[in-house]
Design a protein around this motif. Structure first.
Motif, PDB file in Angstrom:
ATOM      1  N   GLY A  37     -12.135 -56.306 -12.750  1.00  0.00           N
ATOM      2  CA  GLY A  37     -12.138 -55.956 -11.349  1.00  0.00           C
ATOM      3  C   GLY A  37     -11.276 -57.274 -10.519  1.00  0.00           C
ATOM      4  O   GLY A  37     -10.326 -57.347 -10.706  1.00  0.00           O
ATOM      5  N   GLN A  45     -13.458 -47.508  -7.554  1.00  0.00           N
ATOM      6  CA  GLN A  45     -14.619 -47.764  -8.696  1.00  0.00           C
ATOM      7  C   GLN A  45     -16.069 -47.347  -8.254  1.00  0.00           C
ATOM      8  O   GLN A  45     -16.655 -46.720  -9.142  1.00  0.00           O
ATOM      9  N   SER A  58     -18.779 -53.997 -13.282  1.00  0.00           N
ATOM     10  CA  SER A  58     -17.082 -53.545 -13.282  1.00  0.00           C
ATOM     11  C   SER A  58     -16.559 -54.915 -12.615  1.00  0.00           C
ATOM     12  O   SER A  58     -15.196 -54.711 -12.745  1.00  0.00           O
TER      13      SER A  58
END
Length: 164
Positions: A141, A73, A115
């Motif tokens: 996440g 990420q 996220s």
């Protein structure tokens, strides 16, 4: 006595601001789930923290390799353009710096928390608490499963080194 105490306190609180490094700008590379490198300088992301390399996470009771997912990420985010980081504290004795970073005018730190691949460090700032809450509610996440907050993992593992 008071003058000496005042001078000592002033030195402690005034000195760090004078010793902050200049901003770092360039192409960033993810070297950990919450550490980037720009021009050979490693920078820890201020106000947020992600899972540790050896940390275990689960989804529906099954092991999940959350650290590699968090690193991916961060890699995805830094691939979006040049990164500028502003140190928030002087380097610690290991030379580590904490910084707020931006890519294309947007906070990299907040994007990691939003996220779901990082958690807010409220001992550093409250700026990312709302982003963490939204990620948790949406099960993004790390929040899609179970994990220990990084500082709890370090404590349980007997790792006594914390952030700068």
């Amino acid at each position: 006595m008071r003058a000496t105490l005042f001078a000592a306190l002033f030195a402690v609180f005034a000195a760090p601001a004078a010793s902050l490094a200049a901003d770092y700008t360039g192409v960033a590379k993810a070297v950990d789930a919450d550490v980037i490198e720009i021009g050979g300088k490693r920078i820890m992301l201020f106000g947020m923290e992600s899972v540790e390399r050896k940390q275990n996470c689960t989804i529906d009771g099954k092991p999940w390799e959350c650290w590699p997912a968090a690193v991916r990420q961060l890699e995805t985010l830094v691939s979006q353009g040049e990164t500028t980081c502003r140190p928030m504290r002087p380097p610690d004795r290991y030379g580590r710096e904490l910084a707020l970073c931006e890519i294309n005018g947007k906070s990299l730190n907040e994007a990691m928390v939003a996220s779901g691949f990082a958690v807010a460090r409220t001992d550093e700032t409250n700026d990312f608490v709302a982003a963490e809450q939204r990620a948790r509610e949406q099960k993004l996440g790390l929040w899609q499963g179970k994990f220990l907050k990084p500082w709890d993992f370090r404590l349980a593992a007997g790792i006594l080194v914390d952030r700068p």
